[in-house]
Scaffold this active site. Structure first.
Site, PDB file in Angstrom:
ATOM      1  N   TYR A 113       0.835  -1.200   0.000  1.00 33.58           N
ATOM      2  CA  TYR A 113       0.000   0.000   0.000  1.00 33.58           C
ATOM      3  C   TYR A 113       0.871   1.251   0.000  1.00 33.58           C
ATOM      4  CZ  TYR A 113      -3.698   3.262   1.287  1.00 33.58           C
ATOM      5  OH  TYR A 113      -4.586   4.314   1.305  1.00 33.58           O
ATOM      6  N   LYS A 117       1.067   3.799  -3.162  1.00 32.15           N
ATOM      7  CA  LYS A 117       0.547   5.155  -2.988  1.00 32.15           C
ATOM      8  C   LYS A 117       1.643   6.193  -3.199  1.00 32.15           C
ATOM      9  CE  LYS A 117      -3.858   4.744  -2.328  1.00 32.15           C
ATOM     10  NZ  LYS A 117      -4.828   5.454  -3.156  1.00 32.15           N
TER      11      LYS A 117
END
Length: 185
Positions: A113, A117
């Site tokens: 993640y 991101k």
């Protein structure tokens, strides 16, 4: 939601489409349909995200880990590209991101993640640079209580129990002034 918006704002035209952000043909078809129904797009909010099962890199399932890249980077690229083809003059692209893309590595097994991101944040910087007529803003709302957040095991910052009273940041893209929390500094 469509019915509520139409009920509360009867002069607002609402169009809904479903697409997997990681599939180019679905994204392109969705944006083509939106443009047919509504015309040029004035505001687009890119808000998709995927958090793989928290685990160390060594113990991660590759397909689960890679889905973060497919959704959070490839998906951001595909929707940005499709939006740019249908954007009105002086349109706004709002990317709902995360502060984790700007922070040092944290324990908890959220490498996919965080890395995806961070890559998406850089992608939107380039969207802004390459499209000066489009207002690009990346919003990092902090840890928001959601199903995805509960999967991470992190405490949400939007329920009044956080030490962090102002968890969001706005990016400096296109001259937007960066604002953020200094409570923990």
């Amino acid at each position: 939601t469509k019915a509520e918006v139409e009920r509360d704002y009867p002069s607002t035209k609402v169009s809904t489409v479903i697409a997997d952000v990681a599939v180019a043909t679905e994204v392109d078809a969705a944006f083509d349909e939106i443009a047919r129904n509504l015309g040029k797009i004035d505001v687009f909010v890119s808000n998709s995200g995927f958090l793989s099962t928290p685990s160390t890199i060594a113990s991660s399932d590759f397909d689960d880990w890679w889905t973060s890249m497919e959704t959070n980077v490839k998906g951001a690229f595909l929707v940005s590209r499709a939006f740019l083809r249908h954007a009105a003059k002086d349109a706004y692209l709002l990317n709902i991101s995360t502060g984790i893309g700007h922070m040092p590595a944290l324990p908890g097994g959220i490498s996919a993640y965080a890395a995806s991101k961070a890559a998406a944040i850089k992608l939107f910087e380039y969207v802004a640079l390459e499209n000066p007529g489009i207002h690009v803003v990346s919003v990092q709302p902090g840890v928001v209580q959601s199903d995805m957040n509960r999967k991470s095991g992190l405490v949400g910052q939007d329920h009044g129990k956080s030490r962090n009273p102002a968890p969001f940041l706005l990016s400096p893209y296109n001259g937007t002034i960066a604002e953020g929390n200094t409570a923990d500094k």
